[in-house]
Scaffold this motif. Sequence first.
Motif, mmCIF file in Angstrom:
data_model
loop_
_atom_site.group_PDB
_atom_site.id
_atom_site.type_symbol
_atom_site.label_atom_id
_atom_site.label_comp_id
_atom_site.label_asym_id
_atom_site.label_seq_id
_atom_site.Cartn_x
_atom_site.Cartn_y
_atom_site.Cartn_z
ATOM 1 N N THR A 39 12.545 8.053 0.325
ATOM 2 C CA THR A 39 11.624 7.963 -0.804
ATOM 3 C C THR A 39 11.134 6.522 -0.902
ATOM 4 N N PRO A 40 9.985 6.317 -1.540
ATOM 5 C CA PRO A 40 9.521 4.943 -1.719
ATOM 6 C C PRO A 40 10.436 4.190 -2.686
ATOM 7 N N ASP A 41 10.394 2.864 -2.629
ATOM 8 C CA ASP A 41 11.215 2.061 -3.545
ATOM 9 C C ASP A 41 10.912 2.427 -4.994
ATOM 10 N N ARG A 42 9.627 2.457 -5.342
ATOM 11 C CA ARG A 42 9.206 2.746 -6.715
ATOM 12 C C ARG A 42 9.031 4.258 -6.864
ATOM 13 N N CYS A 43 9.915 4.860 -7.650
ATOM 14 C CA CYS A 43 9.818 6.296 -7.877
ATOM 15 C C CYS A 43 10.530 6.678 -9.163
#
Length: 134
Positions: A39-43
């Motif tokens: 997953t992306p860092d920002r989630c």
Amino acid sequence: MTPRHVERELALFLEGAGLGLSTTSSPPTLYWGQVPTATPDRCVVARETGGEQSLYLGTGRGLLEADVQLVVRGVPNRTTDTRELAVACWRALHLARVPGYVRVLCEGAGPMQQPPDGSGRPRFSFNVTASYVA
């Protein structure tokens, strides 16, 4: 009584709240339930935290309350940005008029900071109780 997919419905409500979160972007930034390992860092993740409580209304229907935890994760060393996103999510959900729900209530006075994950990404979380008649 038919239970609802509360974590999904709250995530979709957040998606439409103008916070730049998406379940369909590549990669997504908003998830519910089981989160993929990449997953992306920002989630943001919405996940149910326990069994539903209910109150029988005497009409063949009941008032159900489901508890959902929202976890907001950010880019390493960007704690302030992560907190701002978590607060924006909290504001969007607290006392929100989510279609099909009697009440949506965030617990506490805002998101709580959690220890960073294994990759040093900051995390904040808060719990939501969503009530509906089924």
